[in-house]
Each structure stands twice: as C-alpha cells, then as structure tokens.
Write a protein that holds these residues in place. Structure first.
Motif, PDB file in Angstrom:
ATOM      1  N   GLU A  56      -7.853   0.749   1.412  1.00  0.00           N
ATOM      2  CA  GLU A  56      -9.529   0.366   1.965  1.00  0.00           C
ATOM      3  C   GLU A  56      -9.468  -0.550   2.859  1.00  0.00           C
ATOM      4  O   GLU A  56      -9.103  -1.729   2.465  1.00  0.00           O
ATOM      5  CB  GLU A  56     -10.206   0.155   0.589  1.00  0.00           C
ATOM      6  CG  GLU A  56     -10.536   1.191  -0.294  1.00  0.00           C
ATOM      7  CD  GLU A  56     -11.249   0.848  -1.694  1.00  0.00           C
ATOM      8  OE1 GLU A  56     -12.039  -0.337  -1.493  1.00  0.00           O
ATOM      9  OE2 GLU A  56     -11.357   1.572  -2.498  1.00  0.00           O
TER      10      GLU A  56
ATOM     11  N   ASP B 145     -11.358  -2.427   6.506  1.00  0.00           N
ATOM     12  CA  ASP B 145     -12.745  -2.513   7.341  1.00  0.00           C
ATOM     13  C   ASP B 145     -12.200  -2.222   8.907  1.00  0.00           C
ATOM     14  O   ASP B 145     -11.484  -3.189   9.514  1.00  0.00           O
ATOM     15  CB  ASP B 145     -13.111  -3.907   7.119  1.00  0.00           C
ATOM     16  CG  ASP B 145     -14.590  -4.344   7.913  1.00  0.00           C
ATOM     17  OD1 ASP B 145     -14.906  -3.293   8.727  1.00  0.00           O
ATOM     18  OD2 ASP B 145     -15.246  -4.868   7.533  1.00  0.00           O
TER      19      ASP B 145
ATOM     20  N   GLY C  97      -9.416   8.460   2.730  1.00  0.00           N
ATOM     21  CA  GLY C  97      -8.896   7.179   2.272  1.00  0.00           C
ATOM     22  C   GLY C  97      -7.388   6.888   2.745  1.00  0.00           C
ATOM     23  O   GLY C  97      -6.686   5.978   2.300  1.00  0.00           O
TER      24      GLY C  97
ATOM     25  N   ASP D 161      -8.206   6.627  11.413  1.00  0.00           N
ATOM     26  CA  ASP D 161      -8.857   7.248  10.155  1.00  0.00           C
ATOM     27  C   ASP D 161      -8.211   8.520  10.170  1.00  0.00           C
ATOM     28  O   ASP D 161      -8.703   9.324  10.986  1.00  0.00           O
ATOM     29  CB  ASP D 161     -10.189   6.666  10.203  1.00  0.00           C
ATOM     30  CG  ASP D 161     -10.876   7.182   8.663  1.00  0.00           C
ATOM     31  OD1 ASP D 161     -10.133   7.963   8.109  1.00  0.00           O
ATOM     32  OD2 ASP D 161     -12.005   6.839   8.602  1.00  0.00           O
TER      33      ASP D 161
ATOM     34  N   ARG E 231      -2.204   4.618   2.201  1.00  0.00           N
ATOM     35  CA  ARG E 231      -3.817   4.893   1.460  1.00  0.00           C
ATOM     36  C   ARG E 231      -4.209   3.354   1.183  1.00  0.00           C
ATOM     37  O   ARG E 231      -3.550   2.593   0.648  1.00  0.00           O
ATOM     38  CB  ARG E 231      -3.546   5.537   0.082  1.00  0.00           C
ATOM     39  CG  ARG E 231      -4.744   5.722  -0.734  1.00  0.00           C
ATOM     40  CD  ARG E 231      -4.545   6.447  -1.807  1.00  0.00           C
ATOM     41  NE  ARG E 231      -4.164   7.721  -1.547  1.00  0.00           N
ATOM     42  CZ  ARG E 231      -4.887   8.529  -1.198  1.00  0.00           C
ATOM     43  NH1 ARG E 231      -6.359   8.397  -1.117  1.00  0.00           N
ATOM     44  NH2 ARG E 231      -4.591   9.948  -0.837  1.00  0.00           N
TER      45      ARG E 231
ATOM     46  N   TRP F 252       0.840  -1.092   0.008  1.00  0.00           N
ATOM     47  CA  TRP F 252       0.104   0.025   0.028  1.00  0.00           C
ATOM     48  C   TRP F 252       0.924   1.190  -0.097  1.00  0.00           C
ATOM     49  O   TRP F 252       1.737   1.104   0.645  1.00  0.00           O
ATOM     50  CB  TRP F 252      -0.856  -0.124   1.135  1.00  0.00           C
ATOM     51  CG  TRP F 252      -2.036  -1.129   1.336  1.00  0.00           C
ATOM     52  CD1 TRP F 252      -3.166  -1.071   0.507  1.00  0.00           C
ATOM     53  CD2 TRP F 252      -1.927  -2.436   1.834  1.00  0.00           C
ATOM     54  NE1 TRP F 252      -3.675  -2.306   0.676  1.00  0.00           N
ATOM     55  CE2 TRP F 252      -2.880  -3.101   1.584  1.00  0.00           C
ATOM     56  CE3 TRP F 252      -0.886  -2.909   2.615  1.00  0.00           C
ATOM     57  CZ2 TRP F 252      -3.251  -4.339   1.962  1.00  0.00           C
ATOM     58  CZ3 TRP F 252      -0.967  -4.053   3.200  1.00  0.00           C
ATOM     59  CH2 TRP F 252      -2.292  -5.094   2.875  1.00  0.00           C
TER      60      TRP F 252
END
Length: 342
Positions: A271, A273, A294, A286, A269, A256
């Motif tokens: 995605e 959960d 993001g 976050d 950066r 990433w």
C-alpha cells in the motif's frame, strides 16, 4: 480505452523512474555514438534491404521473413488489423499483459476469449509483463494453429531462467523484437518481427498495410547496431550489473512480498502513496491497469535510485508486514550484492 503507461507524464520526466522497463545501464554508448552520426538529410531505403539482411543474419533466417515496424505497438496494431480483415474474430491474451494487445483487439472489434483453443490470434510475452515470469498457458498457446505472436521485448533482459520456446516451435510462430528497451533508449522507436517459416501470404498482407518509410534514420541505425558484436557484448555486461542491482533492490524491499521474476523488473504487493512518491521524484508502475490491483511493478534501478526510494518510503512511513524490521540495505551494486538474485 485509455492507455496507461509508465515514464514521463504531466509532471515531466521522473527523476527516479522505476515505472518503465528500459535497461537502467543504458543508453548503450556504442549505439548512442552511431545515432549521433545518423544521416538525417536523406530518406532511408524504403525496402530496408541492408537492415533486413543484417537482422536476418543475426537470427539465422531468410531476409524475406523479417518485417520492420515503426514500434512494437505499431506491429501489434498492424497484425491485429490484418487478422480482422482476413476474417478473424477472436483473440486470446494473458490475464495480465501489455495493454496494446487488448487495445488493438478492441479497435478492430475482436472478441476476447478465455480459452486459447477458441482464438484466431494469440499473444504471448516472455518474460511476461508485468510479472517478469513465464506464461503458465504457454503449451496451450504455442501449439495452436492460430496466429501466435511471441513478444520477446524482455528476452534480452532476462536475468535468470531460460526461454520456454523450443527450437522446433520457433519457425511456427511470429517473434516480435523491440531492442530499444534492452539498449536503454526507448525514445528511439523501431522494432521488427520474424515471420513463421511458411507465412508468405501473411508477410504480403503486413507489407501491404505498412506505411511508407515505417522506420526513420535513427531507428535504422539503432536496429543495425543491435546486430553488432560490440552491442551484444555491452548488453551481456549490463545483465551482470542488473543482476547485482536486482538483488540489492529486492533486499531493500524485502519487507513486502514480491512475485517471481526472471527479468529486470518485478511486481511487489504494498500500500503506497503514489502521489507522495512522485513528489519525491519517484515513479512506480501501478499494476491495476494490468488487472493486478494492489501490486506495483518496479524496474531494476541503480544504487542512487534505490537510495532515493528507500528514503522516500521511510519518509512516507510505508507500513511493513508485522514482524519484519527495518534493515540496513547495502546499495553498492557490486558483484557481491548478487546473492539471492532471481
């Protein structure tokens, strides 16, 4: 305005906490030992004369320039209040920054401006939070005649690079220090600021607005211990460990993209959960509330935490960029892991 912070939440203390930037090598053993011996049966000296003298000697300034604060956040609120009461109306802060700067400005009705030249109060943090990098508008801000505050919370946790602050500018700005992060003991609240060289009127205002006994016994002990050679030697040793851990952690997350960082934390950066990770005892920060949707901010953590993160990401099936295969990651945290540290 809703405050958003890392660390403990409604689910308790995260088992593997990447969401706060405290020194993961801590708490500092020597300071922890002194805290256990703190005299909690008496009031501290309300003038904090011995403490201010120790901090002044540590920084090579006159004791009158040392302002003690209940925390960095308390000082942020207090100096903003003093600015507003003195007629200041505008504030400049980095596009992505610690939320308390904006919270204090909102509470005191200061308008946020995009150009530091228009501001009465300017905030800088270096290494910056949440990125751990330098502030790109440094020169435009540091040369202002406004009240300029440099938040140096992460300077003791700098793992690479050097501060942009020049010696000729150091006496022209406020410097805010909160050593509890570097000592790995954020549960002990206490901070201090070094005033500019010719700022007696501002020093008087800040002292008048301070609550009595802003620091309790534990904060006094922590800040006094901060100035001791043994504490600074431990901190230097911990930075070497953190560099090795950072290299391993960035290697672990190499699939990433991450932003450059000189500190013990960085943003990547992805995605993710967050709820699933939290169910596995892992908490990341976050960066949306910093204005960086993001992105996730992760503090550097020891090998066991990195292993837990790797296992949780694998279990979550977190997507990797195309063409970036899953790799075996060494998590030993030894000096040889420091290859490629930034």
């Amino acid at each position: 305005m809703m405050r958003v912070h890392g660390g403990s939440d409604a689910q308790g203390v995260p088992r593997w906490d990447f969401s706060t930037n405290a020194n993961a090598c801590g708490p500092c053993p020597a300071v922890a030992a002194e805290l256990r011996e703190a005299d909690i049966g008496r009031y501290p000296d309300p003038g904090y004369r011995a403490l201010r003298g120790a901090l002044a000697a540590f920084h090579g300034v006159a004791p009158r320039r040392v302002i003690v604060a209940a925390s960095a956040s308390e000082f942020i609120m207090r100096i903003t209040a003093c600015l507003a009461r003195a007629g200041g109306q505008r504030v400049w802060l980095p596009a992505a920054a610690y939320g308390e700067y904006a919270h204090a400005a909102h509470a005191w009705g200061l308008a946020r401006v995009d150009d530091p030249v228009q501001a009465d109060l300017c905030w800088l943090c270096e290494p910056a939070s949440p990125t751990g990098a330098a502030e790109p508008q440094w020169e435009a801000v540091i040369r202002r005649d406004a009240v300029v505050v440099l938040d140096r919370a992460y300077e003791p946790l700098r793992l690479s690079g050097a501060s942009l602050l020049r010696s000729e500018d150091a006496d022209r700005i406020w410097q805010l220090w909160s050593p509890n992060k570097a000592l790995g003991m954020t549960g002990v609240r206490g901070a201090y600021a070094i005033a500019p060289l010719h700022a007696q009127a501002w020093i008087d205002r800040l002292e008048q607005q301070a609550p009595a006994w802003a620091l309790g016994a534990h904060a006094v002990v922590m800040l006094q211990a901060w100035t001791q050679a043994e504490t600074q030697a431990w901190l230097a040793q911990s930075r070497a460990t953190l560099r090795a851990w950072k290299a391993a952690q960035q290697d672990l997350l190499g699939a990433w993209p991450s932003l450059p960082s000189d500190a013990n934390f960085f943003c990547m950066r992805a995605e993710l959960d967050a709820g699933f990770l939290r169910s596995r005892g892992i908490k990341l920060r976050d960066a949306t509330s910093f204005g960086l949707p993001g992105l996730w901010r992760l503090s550097v953590q020891p090998p066991a935490a990195q292993t837990a993160l790797r296992d949780a990401l694998d279990a979550a099936g977190a997507s990797r960029e195309p063409g970036r295969p899953k790799r075996a990651i060494p998590l030993g945290g030894t000096a040889r892991s420091a290859k490629g540290a930034s």
